[in-house]
Scaffold this motif. Structure first.
Motif, short mmCIF file in Angstrom:
data_model
loop_
_atom_site.label_atom_id
_atom_site.label_comp_id
_atom_site.label_asym_id
_atom_site.label_seq_id
_atom_site.Cartn_x
_atom_site.Cartn_y
_atom_site.Cartn_z
N ASP A 70 0.85 -1.19 0.00
CA ASP A 70 0.00 0.00 0.00
C ASP A 70 0.89 1.24 0.00
O ASP A 70 1.54 1.55 1.00
N LEU A 71 0.91 1.94 -1.12
CA LEU A 71 1.73 3.14 -1.24
C LEU A 71 0.95 4.43 -0.95
O LEU A 71 1.52 5.50 -1.03
N ALA A 72 -0.32 4.30 -0.62
CA ALA A 72 -1.14 5.49 -0.36
C ALA A 72 -0.58 6.35 0.78
O ALA A 72 -0.51 7.57 0.63
N PRO A 73 -0.15 5.77 1.92
CA PRO A 73 0.41 6.64 2.97
C PRO A 73 1.66 7.39 2.51
O PRO A 73 1.84 8.56 2.86
N LEU A 74 2.50 6.73 1.73
CA LEU A 74 3.70 7.39 1.23
C LEU A 74 3.35 8.55 0.30
O LEU A 74 3.93 9.63 0.41
N VAL A 75 2.38 8.35 -0.57
CA VAL A 75 1.96 9.40 -1.49
C VAL A 75 1.37 10.58 -0.72
O VAL A 75 1.64 11.74 -1.03
N VAL A 76 0.58 10.28 0.30
CA VAL A 76 -0.03 11.35 1.10
C VAL A 76 1.05 12.11 1.88
O VAL A 76 1.00 13.34 1.98
N LEU A 77 2.04 11.39 2.42
CA LEU A 77 3.13 12.07 3.14
C LEU A 77 3.91 12.99 2.20
O LEU A 77 4.26 14.12 2.57
N VAL A 78 4.18 12.53 0.99
CA VAL A 78 4.88 13.37 0.01
C VAL A 78 4.03 14.59 -0.34
O VAL A 78 4.55 15.71 -0.45
N ALA A 79 2.73 14.39 -0.49
CA ALA A 79 1.85 15.52 -0.81
C ALA A 79 1.80 16.53 0.34
O ALA A 79 1.81 17.75 0.09
N VAL A 80 1.74 16.05 1.56
CA VAL A 80 1.74 16.95 2.73
C VAL A 80 3.04 17.74 2.78
O VAL A 80 3.05 18.95 3.00
N TYR A 81 4.15 17.06 2.55
CA TYR A 81 5.45 17.74 2.58
C TYR A 81 5.55 18.76 1.44
O TYR A 81 6.05 19.86 1.64
N ALA A 82 5.06 18.40 0.26
CA ALA A 82 5.08 19.33 -0.86
C ALA A 82 4.20 20.55 -0.57
O ALA A 82 4.58 21.69 -0.90
N LEU A 83 3.06 20.34 0.04
CA LEU A 83 2.18 21.45 0.40
C LEU A 83 2.84 22.36 1.43
O LEU A 83 2.73 23.58 1.35
N ARG A 84 3.58 21.78 2.37
CA ARG A 84 4.33 22.58 3.35
C ARG A 84 5.37 23.45 2.64
O ARG A 84 5.55 24.61 2.97
N ILE A 85 6.07 22.86 1.67
CA ILE A 85 7.08 23.62 0.93
C ILE A 85 6.44 24.78 0.18
O ILE A 85 6.96 25.90 0.19
N VAL A 86 5.32 24.53 -0.46
CA VAL A 86 4.62 25.58 -1.20
C VAL A 86 4.19 26.69 -0.25
O VAL A 86 4.34 27.88 -0.54
N LEU A 87 3.64 26.31 0.91
CA LEU A 87 3.20 27.32 1.88
C LEU A 87 4.38 28.13 2.42
O LEU A 87 4.29 29.37 2.57
N ILE A 88 5.47 27.47 2.71
CA ILE A 88 6.63 28.18 3.27
C ILE A 88 7.23 29.12 2.23
O ILE A 88 7.60 30.25 2.54
#
Length: 95
Positions: A70-88
């Protein structure tokens, strides 16, 4: 607007923590370190599943079947981290 930025970052941090806790707990359950027959463990597990399955379900629709992985948690973690980068990187818009 700075408050909005801080609230968004806090929510992303909480989501990050919940996903990490869910992944670690799933490993502990699969390796039989934790037992779902214990009431507290079962309640925490079902609570995390109820919180995160709607997010994972949307991601799983786009992922190909991986035969047990199940790669869904990994994809969601990458998306959360990418969203943090965009916000910062765009934090100046909030100030």
């Amino acid at each position: 607007m700075q408050s909005l930025f801080q609230i968004l970052m806090l929510l992303l941090d909480v989501l990050w923590f919940l996903i990490i806790a869910h992944v670690i707990m799933s490993w502990l359950i699969n390796f039989q370190v934790l037992n779902l027959r214990q009431q507290f463990v079962a309640q925490v597990w079902h609570g995390l599943n109820r919180l995160l399955e709607p997010i994972y379900g949307r991601v799983r629709r786009f992922l190909p079947p991986m035969s047990g992985i199940d790669l869904a948690p990994l994809v969601v973690l990458v998306a959360v981290y990418a969203l943090r980068i965009v916000l910062i990187n765009n934090a100046a818009a909030f100030f």
